[in-house]
Design an enzyme around this catalytic site. Structure first.
Site, PDB file in Angstrom:
ATOM      1  N   GLN A 123       0.863  -1.188   0.000  1.00 49.81           N
ATOM      2  CA  GLN A 123       0.000   0.000   0.000  1.00 49.81           C
ATOM      3  C   GLN A 123       0.896   1.234   0.000  1.00 49.81           C
ATOM      4  O   GLN A 123       1.702   1.406   0.918  1.00 49.81           O
ATOM      5  CB  GLN A 123      -0.873  -0.011   1.264  1.00 49.81           C
ATOM      6  CG  GLN A 123      -1.833   1.151   1.386  1.00 49.81           C
ATOM      7  CD  GLN A 123      -2.540   1.155   2.747  1.00 49.81           C
ATOM      8  OE1 GLN A 123      -2.032   0.601   3.711  1.00 49.81           O
ATOM      9  NE2 GLN A 123      -3.692   1.778   2.823  1.00 49.81           N
ATOM     10  N   SER A 126       1.016   6.706   2.243  1.00 48.38           N
ATOM     11  CA  SER A 126       1.677   7.731   3.062  1.00 48.38           C
ATOM     12  C   SER A 126       2.863   8.351   2.347  1.00 48.38           C
ATOM     13  O   SER A 126       3.553   7.689   1.567  1.00 48.38           O
ATOM     14  CB  SER A 126       2.177   7.116   4.372  1.00 48.38           C
ATOM     15  OG  SER A 126       1.116   6.531   5.074  1.00 48.38           O
ATOM     16  N   SER A 158       4.382  -0.971   4.046  1.00 51.47           N
ATOM     17  CA  SER A 158       4.636  -2.291   4.643  1.00 51.47           C
ATOM     18  C   SER A 158       4.919  -3.315   3.562  1.00 51.47           C
ATOM     19  O   SER A 158       4.188  -3.392   2.573  1.00 51.47           O
ATOM     20  CB  SER A 158       3.424  -2.762   5.454  1.00 51.47           C
ATOM     21  OG  SER A 158       3.156  -1.886   6.504  1.00 51.47           O
ATOM     22  N   GLU A 241     -10.283  -1.664   5.728  1.00 52.75           N
ATOM     23  CA  GLU A 241      -9.054  -1.869   6.494  1.00 52.75           C
ATOM     24  C   GLU A 241      -9.331  -1.707   7.986  1.00 52.75           C
ATOM     25  O   GLU A 241      -8.949  -2.538   8.798  1.00 52.75           O
ATOM     26  CB  GLU A 241      -8.012  -0.838   6.026  1.00 52.75           C
ATOM     27  CG  GLU A 241      -6.702  -0.903   6.784  1.00 52.75           C
ATOM     28  CD  GLU A 241      -5.674   0.101   6.240  1.00 52.75           C
ATOM     29  OE1 GLU A 241      -6.086   1.076   5.577  1.00 52.75           O
ATOM     30  OE2 GLU A 241      -4.476  -0.104   6.481  1.00 52.75           O
ATOM     31  N   ASN A 355      -5.139   6.824  15.794  1.00 54.55           N
ATOM     32  CA  ASN A 355      -6.383   6.800  16.567  1.00 54.55           C
ATOM     33  C   ASN A 355      -6.922   8.193  16.870  1.00 54.55           C
ATOM     34  O   ASN A 355      -8.138   8.373  16.988  1.00 54.55           O
ATOM     35  CB  ASN A 355      -6.172   5.999  17.855  1.00 54.55           C
ATOM     36  CG  ASN A 355      -6.215   4.500  17.587  1.00 54.55           C
ATOM     37  OD1 ASN A 355      -6.238   4.073  16.430  1.00 54.55           O
ATOM     38  ND2 ASN A 355      -6.236   3.695  18.643  1.00 54.55           N
ATOM     39  N   GLU A 356      -6.046   9.184  16.971  1.00 54.93           N
ATOM     40  CA  GLU A 356      -6.549  10.549  17.196  1.00 54.93           C
ATOM     41  C   GLU A 356      -7.454  10.964  16.029  1.00 54.93           C
ATOM     42  O   GLU A 356      -8.493  11.597  16.215  1.00 54.93           O
ATOM     43  CB  GLU A 356      -5.386  11.547  17.319  1.00 54.93           C
ATOM     44  CG  GLU A 356      -4.569  11.427  18.600  1.00 54.93           C
ATOM     45  CD  GLU A 356      -3.550  10.303  18.559  1.00 54.93           C
ATOM     46  OE1 GLU A 356      -3.449   9.588  17.532  1.00 54.93           O
ATOM     47  OE2 GLU A 356      -2.855  10.110  19.579  1.00 54.93           O
TER      48      GLU A 356
END
Ligand SMILES: Cc1cc2nc3c(=O)[nH]c(=O)nc-3n(C[C@H](O)[C@H](O)[C@H](O)COP(=O)(O)OP(=O)(O)OC[C@H]3O[C@@H](n4cnc5c(N)ncnc54)[C@H](O)[C@@H]3O)c2cc1C
Length: 374
Positions: A123, A126, A158, A241, A355-356
């Site tokens: 993927q 980013s 990854s 995901e 998570n934020e």
């Protein structure tokens, strides 16, 4: 809701259980060249047994089974301690995206090879300046005869150090709004103009890579969805995901069971409640996921509420590993599996969207609270 499995699913579960009992073995880490190759062989064995993609249509290598049966497969897979799925980016992220937004030609060409790990996918979303703020992507695709030329840099990809192909978002219209000028494209990691530079992770292995692209040609046939509509396509990948495919409950049920077994070795009363909480947490995630697949079976979609699942499973995983390390005390350093698992669990609140950010999505898009000032 009736949570009992029917006879057909029980027969399927037993077949999976028996096959895994006869075949599962420990492999070297997937984040090494040798381990990667061995995991690819394992995927081919799974595919030969028609167990690699049980919920996909038969013509792509699957068994046409329901998503519920896939969850059952996953429970057996993790309970057996079977190897990490080297093809997970393709199987769990790209495939749902192709089912929702791809063309028949793309599905016919790509899915059977993905199911056998002939192509292992990375993927490539980013970038150094675009993680949480994904719409800040700068890597660009410019128009050329019959396709696109990709240039720019991706990072934290990854498995890209050893993978074959990648999917990612690229800016195709610099003048359009941040979310509008993006297109979802696939490219070959060994094409001319691609440089892959491995990055070592906390555990010491090359689990990540940076990808540098310099005028890499991509044919029109490798655009997913329509040009300029990449953001919408990407959000559908992200929902799968976060909410379902990447981290199914089987993984956490197996960890919770191992944690209970570990607790039984010492029966430490001070840690008993945390162990029980972990076990309950894994069961709750299982039931929640049954709800998600029932909704999908009735024609629903996985929307922004996937962020609830992502926060939940990543925090549960971390809590379980912290409890295990507390139970082990100084033994944790010599009994490496829990320590390795802990190091990876630390990344859970970051990957698949920090998570934020998930909490902002929950506040604004699930609860309908006022938008954060930006
Ligand atoms: C194990 C692992 C595997 C990964 N695999 C891949 C992969 O295969 N492909 C890929 O493309 N990417 C991958 N990533 C990257 C991952 O998606 C990003 O790390 C993540 O989106 C966060 O982006 P960032 O690292 O740029 O951090 P930043 O966006 O710089 O964030 C840094 C910190 O600031 C906080 N923050 C940022 N903005 C806000 C805000 N608006 N409100 C509140 N807090 C905020 C974040 O929550 C975080 O804590 C992986 C990451 C990890 C750890």
């Amino acid at each position: 809701m009736n949570l009992d499995l029917d006879a057909d699913t029980i027969a399927f579960r037993d077949e999976v259980r028996d096959w895994l009992a006869a075949h599962v073995r420990r492999l070297p880490s997937v984040d090494t060249a040798e381990g990667f190759a061995r995991h690819r062989e394992w995927e081919r064995e799974l595919a030969d047994a028609r167990l690699s993609v049980v919920s996909w249509p038969a013509r792509y290598g699957g068994r046409d089974r329901s998503l519920l049966d896939w969850l059952v497969f996953e429970e057996e897979y993790h309970a057996a301690g079977a190897p990490v799925r080297v093809g997970q980016n393709g199987l769990f992220l790209l495939a749902p995206t192709l089912f929702a937004h791809g063309t028949d030609e793309q599905r016919d060409r790509l899915l059977p090879r993905m199911a056998r790990a002939d192509d292992v996918w990375a993927q490539a979303w980013s970038e150094p300046e675009a993680g949480s703020d994904l719409a800040a992507i700068r890597a660009a695709a410019t128009r050329t005869d019959g396709g696109w030329l990709l240039s720019g840099q991706k990072t934290w990809s990854s498995r890209a150090a050893f993978a074959d192909r990648a999917f990612g978002l690229f800016r195709t219209d610099a003048a359009a709004g941040r979310h509008r000028g993006l297109t979802y494209l696939m490219f070959d990691l060994r094409a001319d103009g691609v440089t892959v530079r491995p990055i070592r992770q906390l555990g010491g292995e090359t689990g990540f890579a940076e990808i540098f692209l310099s005028e890499v040609f991509v044919p029109d046939a490798d655009v997913i969805g329509t040009v300029g509509d990449g953001w919408r396509v990407a959000m559908s990948t992200a929902s799968h995901e976060r909410g379902l495919s990447l981290r199914s409950p089987g993984r956490f049920l197996a960890t919770a069971r191992r944690l209970v077994d570990l607790w039984r070795e010492s029966e430490d009363p001070a840690l008993r409640d945390r162990v029980v909480d972990a076990w309950i947490g894994a069961q709750a995630y299982r039931l929640h996921t049954f709800g998600t697949v029932s909704r999908l079976a009735e024609g629903g979609t996985v929307g922004p509420e996937a962020s609830l699942g992502k926060v939940y499973w990543s925090e549960l995983d971390l809590a379980m590993h912290e409890t295990a390390l507390d139970l082990l005390g100084t033994r944790a350093e010599v009994e490496g599996d829990w320590l390795d698992g802990y190091l990876f669990a630390l990344a859970g609140p970051i990957y698949a969207g920090a998570n934020e950010i998930q909490r902002t999505v929950i506040a604004e898009r699930v609860l309908g609270l006022p938008r954060e000032a930006r």
